[in-house]
Design a protein around this motif. Structure first.
Motif, PDB file in Angstrom:
ATOM      1  N   PRO A   1      47.425  36.434  37.079  1.00  0.00           N
ATOM      2  CA  PRO A   1      46.930  35.050  37.101  1.00  0.00           C
ATOM      3  C   PRO A   1      46.543  34.552  38.494  1.00  0.00           C
ATOM      4  O   PRO A   1      45.674  33.678  38.616  1.00  0.00           O
ATOM      5  N   ALA A   2      47.179  35.084  39.524  1.00  0.00           N
ATOM      6  CA  ALA A   2      46.891  34.610  40.880  1.00  0.00           C
ATOM      7  C   ALA A   2      45.499  34.993  41.356  1.00  0.00           C
ATOM      8  O   ALA A   2      44.985  34.416  42.322  1.00  0.00           O
ATOM      9  N   VAL A   3      44.888  35.997  40.722  1.00  0.00           N
ATOM     10  CA  VAL A   3      43.533  36.398  41.100  1.00  0.00           C
ATOM     11  C   VAL A   3      42.548  35.473  40.396  1.00  0.00           C
ATOM     12  O   VAL A   3      42.445  35.479  39.171  1.00  0.00           O
ATOM     13  N   SER A   4      41.825  34.680  41.193  1.00  0.00           N
ATOM     14  CA  SER A   4      40.921  33.687  40.618  1.00  0.00           C
ATOM     15  C   SER A   4      39.895  33.246  41.669  1.00  0.00           C
ATOM     16  O   SER A   4      40.262  33.092  42.838  1.00  0.00           O
ATOM     17  N   PRO A   5      38.646  33.062  41.235  1.00  0.00           N
ATOM     18  CA  PRO A   5      38.095  33.331  39.915  1.00  0.00           C
ATOM     19  C   PRO A   5      37.878  34.823  39.702  1.00  0.00           C
ATOM     20  O   PRO A   5      37.891  35.603  40.662  1.00  0.00           O
ATOM     21  N   ILE A   6      37.671  35.203  38.446  1.00  0.00           N
ATOM     22  CA  ILE A   6      37.297  36.575  38.111  1.00  0.00           C
ATOM     23  C   ILE A   6      35.838  36.555  37.686  1.00  0.00           C
ATOM     24  O   ILE A   6      35.460  35.821  36.766  1.00  0.00           O
ATOM     25  N   LEU A   7      35.027  37.340  38.362  1.00  0.00           N
ATOM     26  CA  LEU A   7      33.592  37.387  38.109  1.00  0.00           C
ATOM     27  C   LEU A   7      33.228  38.683  37.389  1.00  0.00           C
ATOM     28  O   LEU A   7      33.900  39.697  37.552  1.00  0.00           O
ATOM     29  N   ILE A   8      32.158  38.634  36.615  1.00  0.00           N
ATOM     30  CA  ILE A   8      31.633  39.824  35.947  1.00  0.00           C
ATOM     31  C   ILE A   8      30.274  40.127  36.569  1.00  0.00           C
ATOM     32  O   ILE A   8      29.342  39.323  36.469  1.00  0.00           O
TER      33      ILE A   8
ATOM     34  N   ALA B   1      26.611  44.579  43.462  1.00  0.00           N
ATOM     35  CA  ALA B   1      27.522  43.675  42.752  1.00  0.00           C
ATOM     36  C   ALA B   1      28.471  42.984  43.724  1.00  0.00           C
ATOM     37  O   ALA B   1      28.768  41.787  43.578  1.00  0.00           O
ATOM     38  N   LEU B   2      28.959  43.719  44.709  1.00  0.00           N
ATOM     39  CA  LEU B   2      29.814  43.117  45.724  1.00  0.00           C
ATOM     40  C   LEU B   2      29.051  42.052  46.503  1.00  0.00           C
ATOM     41  O   LEU B   2      29.583  40.978  46.809  1.00  0.00           O
ATOM     42  N   ASP B   3      27.798  42.332  46.829  1.00  0.00           N
ATOM     43  CA  ASP B   3      26.962  41.350  47.515  1.00  0.00           C
ATOM     44  C   ASP B   3      26.772  40.103  46.659  1.00  0.00           C
ATOM     45  O   ASP B   3      26.895  38.972  47.151  1.00  0.00           O
ATOM     46  N   ALA B   4      26.484  40.293  45.373  1.00  0.00           N
ATOM     47  CA  ALA B   4      26.256  39.151  44.483  1.00  0.00           C
ATOM     48  C   ALA B   4      27.512  38.299  44.347  1.00  0.00           C
ATOM     49  O   ALA B   4      27.437  37.058  44.345  1.00  0.00           O
ATOM     50  N   ALA B   5      28.663  38.937  44.238  1.00  0.00           N
ATOM     51  CA  ALA B   5      29.918  38.195  44.110  1.00  0.00           C
ATOM     52  C   ALA B   5      30.224  37.417  45.390  1.00  0.00           C
ATOM     53  O   ALA B   5      30.654  36.253  45.336  1.00  0.00           O
ATOM     54  N   THR B   6      30.005  38.046  46.533  1.00  0.00           N
ATOM     55  CA  THR B   6      30.241  37.359  47.813  1.00  0.00           C
ATOM     56  C   THR B   6      29.344  36.138  47.934  1.00  0.00           C
ATOM     57  O   THR B   6      29.781  35.047  48.331  1.00  0.00           O
ATOM     58  N   HIS B   7      28.069  36.302  47.571  1.00  0.00           N
ATOM     59  CA  HIS B   7      27.115  35.191  47.629  1.00  0.00           C
ATOM     60  C   HIS B   7      27.554  34.067  46.688  1.00  0.00           C
ATOM     61  O   HIS B   7      27.508  32.877  47.063  1.00  0.00           O
ATOM     62  N   TRP B   8      27.983  34.408  45.475  1.00  0.00           N
ATOM     63  CA  TRP B   8      28.424  33.409  44.497  1.00  0.00           C
ATOM     64  C   TRP B   8      29.603  32.612  45.051  1.00  0.00           C
ATOM     65  O   TRP B   8      29.621  31.373  44.962  1.00  0.00           O
ATOM     66  N   LEU B   9      30.576  33.293  45.620  1.00  0.00           N
ATOM     67  CA  LEU B   9      31.762  32.617  46.156  1.00  0.00           C
ATOM     68  C   LEU B   9      31.404  31.720  47.333  1.00  0.00           C
ATOM     69  O   LEU B   9      31.896  30.594  47.451  1.00  0.00           O
ATOM     70  N   ARG B  10      30.561  32.215  48.217  1.00  0.00           N
ATOM     71  CA  ARG B  10      30.197  31.434  49.402  1.00  0.00           C
ATOM     72  C   ARG B  10      29.355  30.211  49.031  1.00  0.00           C
ATOM     73  O   ARG B  10      29.518  29.142  49.609  1.00  0.00           O
TER      74      ARG B  10
ATOM     75  N   ALA C   1      39.984  36.762  44.909  1.00  0.00           N
ATOM     76  CA  ALA C   1      39.136  36.669  43.722  1.00  0.00           C
ATOM     77  C   ALA C   1      38.990  38.054  43.112  1.00  0.00           C
ATOM     78  O   ALA C   1      39.384  39.064  43.720  1.00  0.00           O
ATOM     79  N   GLY C   2      38.440  38.115  41.914  1.00  0.00           N
ATOM     80  CA  GLY C   2      38.275  39.394  41.231  1.00  0.00           C
ATOM     81  C   GLY C   2      36.831  39.619  40.818  1.00  0.00           C
ATOM     82  O   GLY C   2      36.073  38.668  40.625  1.00  0.00           O
ATOM     83  N   LEU C   3      36.479  40.888  40.688  1.00  0.00           N
ATOM     84  CA  LEU C   3      35.142  41.270  40.243  1.00  0.00           C
ATOM     85  C   LEU C   3      35.249  42.497  39.354  1.00  0.00           C
ATOM     86  O   LEU C   3      35.848  43.502  39.744  1.00  0.00           O
TER      87      LEU C   3
END
Length: 205
Positions: free
Chosen positions: A45-52, A81-90, A7-9
């Motif tokens: 394109p292979a990186v998905s989802p991309i989060l902001i 931000a890394l914590d928030a993205a990890t939480h969102w994905l999980r 995934a991307g951030l």
């Protein structure tokens, strides 16, 4: 062995107070487009989802990407931000195993930055290095390394990305420093913005 899923951030939560712009720094235009658009172009394109990763959700609402906000108050920086993205994905049971993060104020990143970071994904973070200098906000993170990130921030108060990566060890990924423009140049001040815009014009990017 299961193939890695990445995934991307984009780190877009900085206040940008030194720049003095009317919009968040990544939304300032360079080359006729917001800076963040040039960064988003670097994700294949292979990186998905991309989060902001943001603090000001409204300013980034026009972008067609999921927006995640820090779960920790006080603008604690990239680790939050890394914590928030990890939480969102999980929370969404996303199958991603790794997360590539890029800062939203670096419009000259190498075109192959994601491919280089992800060419050997494993259990250790991979951090970009150019001319002997680490760029810890340009990195590939195994999500397993980020599971206890919020606990680490709250318990230690240490907001250094490198210090966190050193807990498990990390690998540096070297990029060429002998290019026409510093690929990791980030825009922080009005003078930086003038230089970035002039560079875009000169290079015809």
């Amino acid at each position: 062995m299961t193939a890695p899923r990445i995934a991307g951030l984009v780190l877009a939560g900085g206040r940008g107070s030194r720049l003095g712009a009317a919009v968040p720094k990544p939304m300032v235009e360079i080359g006729g487009r917001p800076m963040i658009a040039h960064v988003l172009d670097r994700f294949p394109p292979a990186v998905s989802p991309i989060l902001i990763g943001v603090n000001d959700r409204e300013a980034f609402a026009p972008l067609p990407y999921p927006i995640v906000r820090d779960r920790i108050d006080g603008h604690p920086g990239p680790l939050a931000a890394l914590d928030a993205a990890t939480h969102w994905l999980r929370e969404r049971r996303d199958a991603a195993t790794h997360l590539i993060c890029l800062p939203g104020d670096t419009p000259f990143l190498p075109a192959d930055v994601c491919a280089r970071l992800a060419d050997d994904p494993g259990r250790r973070p991979r951090i970009a290095r150019c001319g002997g200098r680490l760029h810890p906000t340009v990195a590939l993170w195994p999500l397993a390394c980020l599971e206890d990130l919020r606990t680490h921030i709250e318990a230690s108060g240490n907001l250094s990305v490198v210090a966190f990566a050193e807990r498990t060890g990390f690998d540096a990924v070297d990029f060429d420093a002998s290019t026409a423009v510093d690929p990791f140049f980030n825009v922080n001040t009005p003078d930086d913005l003038i230089l970035a815009r002039a560079t875009f014009d000169a290079l015809g990017i």
